[in-house]
Design an enzyme around this catalytic site. Structure first.
Site, PDB file in Angstrom:
ATOM      1  N   SER A  21       0.862  -1.179   0.000  1.00 11.24           N
ATOM      2  CA  SER A  21       0.000   0.000   0.000  1.00 11.24           C
ATOM      3  C   SER A  21       0.896   1.226   0.000  1.00 11.24           C
ATOM      4  O   SER A  21       2.099   1.140   0.328  1.00 11.24           O
ATOM      5  CB  SER A  21      -0.880  -0.021   1.257  1.00 11.24           C
ATOM      6  OG  SER A  21      -1.384   1.251   1.570  1.00 11.24           O
ATOM      7  N   TYR A  52      -2.313  -0.855  10.429  1.00 10.65           N
ATOM      8  CA  TYR A  52      -2.350  -1.169   9.001  1.00 10.65           C
ATOM      9  C   TYR A  52      -1.050  -0.731   8.332  1.00 10.65           C
ATOM     10  O   TYR A  52      -0.440  -1.492   7.564  1.00 10.65           O
ATOM     11  CB  TYR A  52      -3.543  -0.484   8.350  1.00 10.65           C
ATOM     12  CG  TYR A  52      -3.695  -0.807   6.881  1.00 10.65           C
ATOM     13  CD1 TYR A  52      -4.290  -1.993   6.482  1.00 10.65           C
ATOM     14  CD2 TYR A  52      -3.255   0.084   5.899  1.00 10.65           C
ATOM     15  CE1 TYR A  52      -4.443  -2.302   5.133  1.00 10.65           C
ATOM     16  CE2 TYR A  52      -3.403  -0.210   4.557  1.00 10.65           C
ATOM     17  CZ  TYR A  52      -3.990  -1.404   4.175  1.00 10.65           C
ATOM     18  OH  TYR A  52      -4.126  -1.700   2.844  1.00 10.65           O
TER      19      TYR A  52
END
Length: 260
Positions: free
Chosen positions: A146, A159
């Site tokens: 990401s 995350y």
């Protein structure tokens, strides 16, 4: 395919987390380039309609159950995949989750859920696939990271830690397995509209704020990822390993105006 560098005909690709979202985008792109697919989800029945879609494209699609938080499930899936399809050439390590909270509100269980799914699960799936790639002297592993692999955002502490770990894991595994003909790279999407972040995209003010920070002035679209995953999965990237490819419209540049 007219360019053999991007032709996946005769190869089998395993895509985890393929019941929705980015997993299906990656799987479609690989199928369009000629690959047969092994698709996984925690609930195999969730794959039924997508399997039919892939088969309608003229590709084979094998659905398998996989819970990446369960070591036994990973081992069973790997054995079933090999028994059903033989050599597995490509792994797209996509399965993941998120719990969006301010750092002060993150619980012990939140942390474990995210890290166990996104980081530990990715490692042990890659390990099982690499054990089967090594004897063939060939493999392409694409770990899905990401923009948070390289950039920090409030509300995404665990995350971001998991995705930063994916980037580091990618480099380590590339060094470990390169001698066996296996490349390992990280595909890091920026801001794409998925089920995980739908609530954000329902806020028009936030969407305008996001677009203002992205140099190309729009969030990502599915087609923006298709070429990238095929590139990393194919012969075209044969001398690229241990790298993180950001597909983010440029937001990782910092995207802060220094002029009025």
């Amino acid at each position: 395919m007219t360019n053999p560098l991007f032709d996946l005909t005769g190869q089998t690709a395993l895509v985890t987390g393929a019941s929705r979202g980015l997993g299906q985008i990656f799987a479609r792109a690989l199928a369009n380039s000629g690959a047969d697919l092994i698709l996984t989800s925690r609930n195999r029945d969730d794959l039924t309609s997508f399997v039919a879609e892939i088969e309608a494209m003229g590709r084979k699609a094998t659905p398998l159950a996989l819970d990446v938080r369960d070591q036994g499930s990973i081992e069973r899936m790997a054995a079933e995949a090999e028994a059903a399809c033989g050599q597995i050439h490509i792994l797209v390590n996509n399965a993941g989750c998120n719990v969006r909270k301010p750092a002060l509100d993150v619980t012990w269980d939140d942390w474990n859920l995210i890290l166990d799914t996104n980081l530990r699960g990715s490692f042990f799936v890659a390990q099982q696939m690499a054990r089967r790639m090594v004897p063939h002297g060939y493999g392409r592993i694409v770990n899905v990271g990401s923009v948070t692999s390289v950039f920090g955002y409030a509300g995404l502490a665990p995350y971001g830690a998991s995705r930063g770990g994916i980037r580091q894991l990618t480099m380590s595994l590339a060094d470990d397995w390169g001698k066996h003909g296996i490349t390992v790279n990280c595909l890091a999407p920026g801001w794409f509209h998925t089920k995980q972040n739908t609530v954000l995209y329902q806020n028009e003010q936030w969407v305008e704020y996001l677009k203002d920070r992205i140099p190309v002035k729009r969030p990502g679209e599915p087609r923006d990822l298709e070429g990238a995953v095929v590139f990393l999965a194919s012969e075209s990237s044969r001398y690229i390993t241990g790298q993180t490819l950001l597909v983010d419209g440029g937001i990782s540049t910092g995207a802060m105006r220094a002029t009025v």
